[in-house]
Design a protein around this motif. Structure first.
Motif, PDB file in Angstrom:
ATOM      1  N   GLU A 209      -9.338  23.499  34.713  1.00 37.05           N
ATOM      2  CA  GLU A 209      -9.736  22.631  33.612  1.00 37.05           C
ATOM      3  C   GLU A 209     -10.030  21.234  34.127  1.00 37.05           C
ATOM      4  O   GLU A 209      -9.377  20.751  35.055  1.00 37.05           O
ATOM      5  CB  GLU A 209      -8.642  22.562  32.544  1.00 37.05           C
ATOM      6  N   GLN A 210     -11.010  20.608  33.532  1.00 38.06           N
ATOM      7  CA  GLN A 210     -11.294  19.212  33.848  1.00 38.06           C
ATOM      8  C   GLN A 210     -10.578  18.308  32.849  1.00 38.06           C
ATOM      9  O   GLN A 210     -10.293  18.721  31.729  1.00 38.06           O
ATOM     10  CB  GLN A 210     -12.801  18.948  33.800  1.00 38.06           C
ATOM     11  N   HIS A 211     -10.304  17.093  33.272  1.00 40.49           N
ATOM     12  CA  HIS A 211      -9.710  16.112  32.366  1.00 40.49           C
ATOM     13  C   HIS A 211     -10.170  14.719  32.793  1.00 40.49           C
ATOM     14  O   HIS A 211     -11.011  14.590  33.701  1.00 40.49           O
ATOM     15  CB  HIS A 211      -8.180  16.226  32.352  1.00 40.49           C
ATOM     16  N   SER A 212      -9.652  13.701  32.159  1.00 42.54           N
ATOM     17  CA  SER A 212     -10.157  12.337  32.363  1.00 42.54           C
ATOM     18  C   SER A 212     -10.011  11.845  33.791  1.00 42.54           C
ATOM     19  O   SER A 212     -10.743  10.954  34.226  1.00 42.54           O
ATOM     20  CB  SER A 212      -9.442  11.368  31.412  1.00 42.54           C
ATOM     21  N   GLU A 213      -9.064  12.413  34.559  1.00 45.08           N
ATOM     22  CA  GLU A 213      -8.867  11.978  35.936  1.00 45.08           C
ATOM     23  C   GLU A 213      -9.241  13.065  36.938  1.00 45.08           C
ATOM     24  O   GLU A 213      -8.852  13.011  38.109  1.00 45.08           O
ATOM     25  CB  GLU A 213      -7.418  11.530  36.136  1.00 45.08           C
ATOM     26  N   LYS A 214      -9.992  14.038  36.482  1.00 44.45           N
ATOM     27  CA  LYS A 214     -10.533  15.059  37.383  1.00 44.45           C
ATOM     28  C   LYS A 214     -11.833  15.582  36.776  1.00 44.45           C
ATOM     29  O   LYS A 214     -11.866  16.570  36.056  1.00 44.45           O
ATOM     30  CB  LYS A 214      -9.546  16.206  37.611  1.00 44.45           C
ATOM     31  N   SER A 215     -12.900  14.861  37.065  1.00 40.74           N
ATOM     32  CA  SER A 215     -14.207  15.213  36.527  1.00 40.74           C
ATOM     33  C   SER A 215     -15.271  14.497  37.343  1.00 40.74           C
ATOM     34  O   SER A 215     -14.978  13.581  38.120  1.00 40.74           O
ATOM     35  CB  SER A 215     -14.324  14.805  35.051  1.00 40.74           C
ATOM     36  N   SER A 217     -17.595  12.528  36.165  1.00 37.17           N
ATOM     37  CA  SER A 217     -17.722  11.149  35.690  1.00 37.17           C
ATOM     38  C   SER A 217     -16.618  10.261  36.262  1.00 37.17           C
ATOM     39  O   SER A 217     -16.855   9.093  36.592  1.00 37.17           O
ATOM     40  CB  SER A 217     -17.698  11.108  34.156  1.00 37.17           C
ATOM     41  N   HIS A 218     -15.401  10.824  36.410  1.00 35.69           N
ATOM     42  CA  HIS A 218     -14.303  10.054  37.004  1.00 35.69           C
ATOM     43  C   HIS A 218     -14.590   9.774  38.479  1.00 35.69           C
ATOM     44  O   HIS A 218     -14.362   8.660  38.976  1.00 35.69           O
ATOM     45  CB  HIS A 218     -12.989  10.822  36.863  1.00 35.69           C
TER      46      HIS A 218
END
Length: 234
Positions: A209-215, A217-218
């Motif tokens: 899964e991607q999240h705000s600190e692994k993407s 865009s990050h």
């Protein structure tokens, strides 16, 4: 079928017909409601497509040149150039879609715009993108879309072979070379892997899964901040 595709097909169905087609006939053809057809026709008419007729009677398009989807010369040049780049530099599946898009755009171009495109100063070369890299590009793209881990056999700049299990996040084109941006499960950090240095790749039945600190865009935000700091310190 997406609305944009339906609108394009609707123009093709109505273009140059001798007899009008009713909304009921069009609705059956596209497997949508008559109300959807009325909205589509209104949208096309407002965009400048010369559809003649009205509800209850039927619609057709007079046999004359259509405006090129309301794009000006510069917009069409940008779209066609972008499609050529996708066709030359990505994977076989996207390349085929790019060629299909170009055919649809060129199908509605007036002669003077076709001549303008024939004299375009841009040449898109595909010499450095061989079949192996195209297939790796496709495999990486599909893993990114499916959020599946990849097992990479990789050879770095020092010709050191390594095995990495990664969570693929994005593909970046650096003008000649594609780079896979991924979260490396060995280093527990972002890493970049040049496609032309990947010896082989295996898509795993492991999902992430991607999240705000692994993407992607990050990753881009971190790189942008890094180069901004370097510029400020000069």
């Amino acid at each position: 079928m997406h609305k944009s595709e339906r609108l394009f097909q609707l123009v093709n169905v109505l273009k140059g017909r001798r007899f009008a087609m009713t909304a009921q006939q069009l609705a059956a053809h596209f497997c949508v409601s008559e109300r959807t057809i009325y909205r589509d026709v209104q949208h096309l008419q407002c965009s400048g497509v010369p559809i003649e007729g009205e509800a209850g009677i039927g619609y057709l398009i007079a046999d004359h040149a259509l405006p090129p989807m309301m794009f000006n010369v510069e917009e069409l040049s940008a779209l066609l150039l972008g499609s050529k780049m996708v066709g030359a530099w990505t994977d076989p599946t996207l390349s085929e879609h790019a060629r299909s898009a170009m055919a649809k755009i060129e199908a509605v171009l007036p002669d003077h715009l076709k001549q303008s495109q024939d004299s375009s100063p841009y040449l898109v070369s595909s010499f450095s993108h061989n079949e192996k890299q195209q297939q790796l590009n496709k495999q990486c793209r599909q893993a990114i879309e499916g959020k599946q881990c990849l097992q990479l056999s990789y050879c770095d700049v020092n010709h050191t072979a390594t095995q990495r299990q990664v969570e693929p996040l994005g593909l970046v084109y650096w003008g000649g070379k594609w780079t896979l941006v991924a979260f490396c499960l060995l280093r527990l950090d972002y890493r970049e892997f040049r496609i032309d240095r990947i010896q082989s790749a295996c898509t795993l039945d492991i999902y992430f899964e991607q999240h705000s600190e692994k993407s992607l865009s990050h990753y881009v935000a971190l790189v942008t901040a890094k180069y901004a700091n370097c510029s400020n310190n000069k």
